[in-house]
Design an enzyme around this catalytic site. Structure first.
Site, PDB file in Angstrom:
ATOM      1  N   ASN A 189       0.861  -1.178   0.000  1.00 42.36           N
ATOM      2  CA  ASN A 189       0.000   0.000   0.000  1.00 42.36           C
ATOM      3  C   ASN A 189       0.904   1.236   0.000  1.00 42.36           C
ATOM      4  O   ASN A 189       1.458   1.596   1.031  1.00 42.36           O
ATOM      5  CB  ASN A 189      -0.885  -0.045   1.259  1.00 42.36           C
TER       6      ASN A 189
ATOM      7  N   LYS B  67       0.129   4.212  -0.202  1.00 42.22           N
ATOM      8  CA  LYS B  67      -0.524   5.401   0.373  1.00 42.22           C
ATOM      9  C   LYS B  67      -0.388   6.577  -0.615  1.00 42.22           C
ATOM     10  O   LYS B  67      -0.432   6.357  -1.813  1.00 42.22           O
ATOM     11  CB  LYS B  67       0.031   5.719   1.751  1.00 42.22           C
TER      12      LYS B  67
ATOM     13  N   HIS C 142      -9.419   1.000   5.015  1.00 36.52           N
ATOM     14  CA  HIS C 142      -8.143   1.235   5.709  1.00 36.52           C
ATOM     15  C   HIS C 142      -8.385   2.219   6.859  1.00 36.52           C
ATOM     16  O   HIS C 142      -9.198   3.144   6.733  1.00 36.52           O
ATOM     17  CB  HIS C 142      -7.116   1.795   4.716  1.00 36.52           C
TER      18      HIS C 142
ATOM     19  N   GLU D 100      -5.134  -5.095  10.851  1.00 37.03           N
ATOM     20  CA  GLU D 100      -4.164  -4.016  11.040  1.00 37.03           C
ATOM     21  C   GLU D 100      -4.495  -3.245  12.306  1.00 37.03           C
ATOM     22  O   GLU D 100      -5.274  -2.278  12.259  1.00 37.03           O
ATOM     23  CB  GLU D 100      -4.220  -3.038   9.858  1.00 37.03           C
TER      24      GLU D 100
END
Ligand code: PGA
Length: 248
Positions: A7, A9, A95, A163
């Site tokens: 990821n 971001k 997320h 996560e």
């Protein structure tokens, strides 16, 4: 099957830099029949990356977000079909950095549903902000709110990334054992809603401060099926090493 998902971001800051990182990954990522590697860049880099993706690429492309409606007047949003049309096959949903902007369980559930309906895989992120109080209930609701909208067939296109929020962007990850304990809880929720085989087939990944130095015990931990990597996924050398921990 194991999954190593990067990821990126909101980085890097230019296509020039992204192309450099991508070029190294295209060249160096290992192939492995038991491991799927996914690169999830910012939306704006998906098209050029898809265009440069070799036909025999050992990785798949992922997106970091999606909108749940398939069409309509939704300024600034991107639909699941648009992503799929570009060659994206995995989409990160829920997320914690998006939940922090206001995405709640109901919205995340609709996004997961849109992704699986479009024939892609949803990477559903869940995780508690701290291990105080009834954090199990928080985690259970994050899973259940999505599972409620899905059929057993849909579940074959769902990957859960556990996560813990306190371990994201931190110095240390959770322990492999701690992550495994949460994976057991996640599978229990799925078993109770569906059945044993759906729970057993559900890939559960760990994410939060994973890097090339600490990957080994996660790769060796039973009951975990890979990792979702943030910062270290933009360092091609580290990301290749992380993938190698799963491809042998
Ligand atoms: P991190 O991010 O690896 O930089 O902690 C993980 C994530 O947010 O998915």
């Amino acid at each position: 099957m194991n999954y190593v998902i990067g990821n990126w971001k909101m980085a890097p800051g230019s296509w020039q830099k992204a192309e450099q990182i991508y070029g190294q990954l295209v060249r160096d990522l290992p192939s492995g029949k038991d491991c799927t590697t996914v690169i999830a860049p910012p939306h704006v880099y998906l098209h050029p990356m898809a265009a440069q993706k070799p036909s025999d690429a050992v990785f798949a492309l992922g997106a970091q977000n999606v909108y749940f409606e398939s069409s309509g007047a939704h300024t600034g949003e991107v639909s699941a079909d648009q992503l799929s049309d570009l060659g994206v096959s995995y989409v990160i949903c829920g997320h914690s950095e998006r939940r922090a902007l206001g995405e709640d369980n109901a919205l995340v559930a609709k996004k997961v549903q849109a992704v699986v309906t479009a024939g892609m895989y949803a990477v559903l992120c869940v995780g508690e902000s701290s291990r105080e109080g009834d954090w199990h209930a928080f985690l259970i609701e994050e899973i259940e709110s999505v599972a409620r909208l899905l059929t057993e067939a849909d579940m074959a296109r769902v990957i859960v990334a556990y996560e813990p929020i306190w371990a994201i962007g931190a110095e240390e990850p959770d322990t492999p054992d701690g992550a495994h304990t949460s994976a057991l809880l996640i599978r229990k929720v799925i078993r109770e809603r569906f059945n044993e085989s759906v729970a057993a087939d559900l890939p559960v990944l760990y994410g939060g401060s994973v890097n090339a130095k600490n990957i080994k015990p996660f790769a060796e931990q039973e009951g975990l099926n890979g990792v979702l990597v943030g910062r270290a996924s933009r360092d091609p050398k580290q990301f290749v090493q992380i993938a190698e921990a799963y491809t042998g």
